[in-house]
Design a protein around this motif. Sequence first.
Motif, mmCIF file in Angstrom:
data_model
loop_
_atom_site.group_PDB
_atom_site.id
_atom_site.type_symbol
_atom_site.label_atom_id
_atom_site.label_comp_id
_atom_site.label_asym_id
_atom_site.label_seq_id
_atom_site.Cartn_x
_atom_site.Cartn_y
_atom_site.Cartn_z
ATOM 1 N N ARG A 1 0.938 -1.137 -0.224
ATOM 2 C CA ARG A 1 -0.097 0.111 0.066
ATOM 3 C C ARG A 1 0.922 1.173 0.007
ATOM 4 N NH1 ARG A 1 -3.667 -2.009 5.132
ATOM 5 N NH2 ARG A 1 -5.020 -3.512 3.927
ATOM 6 N N ALA A 2 0.739 2.187 -1.083
ATOM 7 C CA ALA A 2 1.602 3.180 -1.368
ATOM 8 C C ALA A 2 0.839 4.332 -0.661
ATOM 9 C CB ALA A 2 1.887 3.456 -2.642
ATOM 10 N N ALA A 3 1.798 5.117 0.275
ATOM 11 C CA ALA A 3 1.109 6.337 0.497
ATOM 12 C C ALA A 3 1.147 7.289 -0.648
ATOM 13 C CB ALA A 3 2.047 7.186 1.982
ATOM 14 N N GLY A 4 1.338 8.787 -0.572
ATOM 15 C CA GLY A 4 1.168 9.561 -1.543
ATOM 16 C C GLY A 4 2.381 9.620 -2.329
ATOM 17 N N ILE A 5 2.291 9.217 -3.647
ATOM 18 C CA ILE A 5 3.431 8.999 -4.501
ATOM 19 C C ILE A 5 4.004 10.432 -5.007
ATOM 20 C CG2 ILE A 5 4.484 7.776 -6.530
ATOM 21 C CD1 ILE A 5 2.194 5.722 -6.019
ATOM 22 N N TYR A 6 5.181 10.601 -4.739
ATOM 23 C CA TYR A 6 5.636 11.982 -5.480
ATOM 24 C C TYR A 6 6.956 11.965 -5.941
ATOM 25 C CZ TYR A 6 9.113 12.804 -1.960
ATOM 26 O OH TYR A 6 10.243 12.864 -0.925
ATOM 27 N N GLY A 7 7.785 12.997 -6.523
ATOM 28 C CA GLY A 7 8.951 12.866 -7.082
ATOM 29 C C GLY A 7 9.029 12.736 -8.777
ATOM 30 N N ARG A 8 7.813 12.837 -9.267
ATOM 31 C CA ARG A 8 7.807 12.496 -10.784
ATOM 32 C C ARG A 8 7.589 14.010 -11.285
ATOM 33 N NH1 ARG A 8 3.759 7.615 -11.080
ATOM 34 N NH2 ARG A 8 2.798 8.579 -9.096
ATOM 35 N N GLU A 9 7.386 14.112 -12.574
ATOM 36 C CA GLU A 9 7.846 15.471 -13.153
ATOM 37 C C GLU A 9 7.022 16.465 -12.912
ATOM 38 O OE1 GLU A 9 8.084 12.624 -14.677
ATOM 39 O OE2 GLU A 9 10.015 12.326 -15.428
ATOM 40 N N ASN A 10 5.626 16.155 -12.713
ATOM 41 C CA ASN A 10 4.486 17.146 -12.312
ATOM 42 C C ASN A 10 4.109 16.952 -11.157
ATOM 43 O OD1 ASN A 10 4.049 17.940 -15.170
ATOM 44 N ND2 ASN A 10 3.107 16.180 -15.691
ATOM 45 N N SER A 11 3.884 18.138 -10.400
ATOM 46 C CA SER A 11 3.659 18.074 -9.052
ATOM 47 C C SER A 11 2.733 18.961 -8.425
ATOM 48 C CB SER A 11 5.028 18.369 -7.849
ATOM 49 O OG SER A 11 4.609 18.715 -6.750
ATOM 50 N N ARG A 12 1.614 18.658 -8.183
ATOM 51 C CA ARG A 12 0.314 19.585 -7.907
ATOM 52 C C ARG A 12 0.711 20.435 -6.864
ATOM 53 N NH1 ARG A 12 -4.646 19.644 -5.113
ATOM 54 N NH2 ARG A 12 -6.173 20.797 -6.152
ATOM 55 N N LEU A 13 1.417 19.860 -5.656
ATOM 56 C CA LEU A 13 1.659 20.725 -4.353
ATOM 57 C C LEU A 13 2.744 21.617 -4.886
ATOM 58 C CD1 LEU A 13 1.408 20.710 -1.465
ATOM 59 C CD2 LEU A 13 3.238 19.269 -1.135
ATOM 60 N N ARG B 1 3.718 27.564 -5.664
ATOM 61 C CA ARG B 1 4.065 28.659 -6.665
ATOM 62 C C ARG B 1 3.098 29.681 -6.840
ATOM 63 N NH1 ARG B 1 7.163 24.868 -10.150
ATOM 64 N NH2 ARG B 1 9.467 25.393 -9.744
ATOM 65 N N SER B 2 1.650 28.793 -7.001
ATOM 66 C CA SER B 2 0.385 29.890 -7.190
ATOM 67 C C SER B 2 -0.210 30.377 -5.931
ATOM 68 C CB SER B 2 -0.626 28.974 -8.127
ATOM 69 O OG SER B 2 -1.282 28.006 -7.409
ATOM 70 N N GLY B 3 0.434 30.015 -4.811
ATOM 71 C CA GLY B 3 -0.461 30.473 -3.399
ATOM 72 C C GLY B 3 -1.583 29.914 -3.379
ATOM 73 N N ARG B 4 -2.088 28.578 -3.701
ATOM 74 C CA ARG B 4 -3.322 27.964 -3.287
ATOM 75 C C ARG B 4 -3.291 27.511 -1.877
ATOM 76 N NH1 ARG B 4 -2.956 24.308 -6.955
ATOM 77 N NH2 ARG B 4 -2.073 22.555 -5.866
ATOM 78 N N PRO B 5 -4.237 28.054 -1.022
ATOM 79 C CA PRO B 5 -4.348 27.786 0.379
ATOM 80 C C PRO B 5 -4.401 26.265 0.497
ATOM 81 C CG PRO B 5 -5.952 29.404 -0.349
ATOM 82 C CD PRO B 5 -5.432 28.818 -1.688
ATOM 83 N N VAL B 6 -3.732 25.713 1.871
ATOM 84 C CA VAL B 6 -4.109 24.573 2.212
ATOM 85 C C VAL B 6 -4.140 24.500 3.515
ATOM 86 C CG1 VAL B 6 -2.235 23.861 0.487
ATOM 87 C CG2 VAL B 6 -1.421 24.478 2.706
ATOM 88 N N VAL C 1 4.597 23.032 3.153
ATOM 89 C CA VAL C 1 4.583 23.813 2.257
ATOM 90 C C VAL C 1 5.538 25.080 2.464
ATOM 91 C CG1 VAL C 1 2.149 23.385 1.209
ATOM 92 C CG2 VAL C 1 2.540 24.790 3.213
ATOM 93 N N GLU C 2 5.737 25.194 3.597
ATOM 94 C CA GLU C 2 6.805 26.244 4.060
ATOM 95 C C GLU C 2 7.993 26.069 3.784
ATOM 96 O OE1 GLU C 2 6.214 26.511 8.320
ATOM 97 O OE2 GLU C 2 4.540 27.876 8.191
ATOM 98 N N PHE C 3 8.494 24.546 3.531
ATOM 99 C CA PHE C 3 9.981 24.091 3.260
ATOM 100 C C PHE C 3 9.852 24.502 1.596
ATOM 101 C CE2 PHE C 3 11.908 21.046 0.869
ATOM 102 C CZ PHE C 3 13.389 21.069 1.377
ATOM 103 N N PRO D 1 -1.472 30.597 1.807
ATOM 104 C CA PRO D 1 -2.403 30.791 3.025
ATOM 105 C C PRO D 1 -2.949 29.389 3.677
ATOM 106 C CG PRO D 1 -2.951 31.955 1.222
ATOM 107 C CD PRO D 1 -2.189 31.067 0.774
ATOM 108 N N ASP D 2 -3.101 29.549 4.819
ATOM 109 C CA ASP D 2 -3.562 28.315 5.688
ATOM 110 C C ASP D 2 -4.996 28.606 5.961
ATOM 111 O OD1 ASP D 2 -4.101 26.447 7.521
ATOM 112 O OD2 ASP D 2 -3.661 27.604 9.481
ATOM 113 N N LEU D 3 -5.779 27.239 5.480
ATOM 114 C CA LEU D 3 -7.118 27.301 5.602
ATOM 115 C C LEU D 3 -7.387 26.906 7.198
ATOM 116 C CD1 LEU D 3 -7.768 25.204 2.577
ATOM 117 C CD2 LEU D 3 -8.594 27.510 2.746
#
Length: 270
Positions: free
Chosen positions: A149-161, A166-171, A216-218, A229-231
């Motif tokens: 069972r994989a947790a969130g897979i990351y490190g590939r070319e496109n990263s939504r996070l 970059r765009s300042g989307r709140p989380v 996101v701060e990192f 921004p923080d939700l």
Amino acid sequence: MRVLLAGCGDLGTRLGLNLVRKGHEVIGLRRHTESLPASFAPFAVDLTSPGTAKIDDIDAVVITLTPDEYTDDGYEQTYLRGVQGLIGVLESTPERVILLSSTRVLGSSSPGAVANEDSQPHPDSSPARTLWETENLIRNTFASASIIRAAGIYGRENSRLIEGVRSGRPVNYRRWTNRIHHADLVRALEALLFSSDAPRLMHAVDSCPVQLGEVVEFLASELNVSPPPDLSAEPAEGKRLDNTRFHEFLGSLEFPTYREGYSHQLRTGA
């Protein structure tokens, strides 16, 4: 070893290329095989409607499916119907079967609660219930199967996070997150193929469960932009996944935390 990669998208292709380099025969099963590496033997099958397609003399199967649509029906068609189709395509039982599932089958928990492979799943969405049902189908069909069972897979070319930072989307800064770099996940899939004592269940997750605000701060610091921004009205949520079994099986991770993984991605673009 003759290995059938069922799904054979990005992860399957990365795994298959490693196997070919080591002298193994790789068969890439997917609906459209035109983009498979030339070193793979193509096997064009729609597993949701395989017809009379059959394959025999397979030593191992690695199932890395991705839904066409991230909807309830998309998950059911891809995972449950797809695995049912795969079982019908196989004319003999492989010695090793590996299913890539997701830690989302665990369901929700109290914020920050720790979970591991002994935690009882409580799937609380239709996709999670479909994954759980698919896991049980694999267990009941192949007695020696391994489920990772994989947790969130990351490190590939496109990263939504990354793009969101970059765009300042709140989380929600208080949401606990767990992740695994794709390179360590591919290493784990390969290790399961050749292990003489492969675990029946393992969570693929790095060594740093972390709240999203810290991540996101990192990233904002690395990108030289302001943190998003923080939700603040949203409550704390999410669980922390213990990777003891994963670490004992695989050893040291190439990317043990999000810091190494995202730094590498920002530096190299992959």
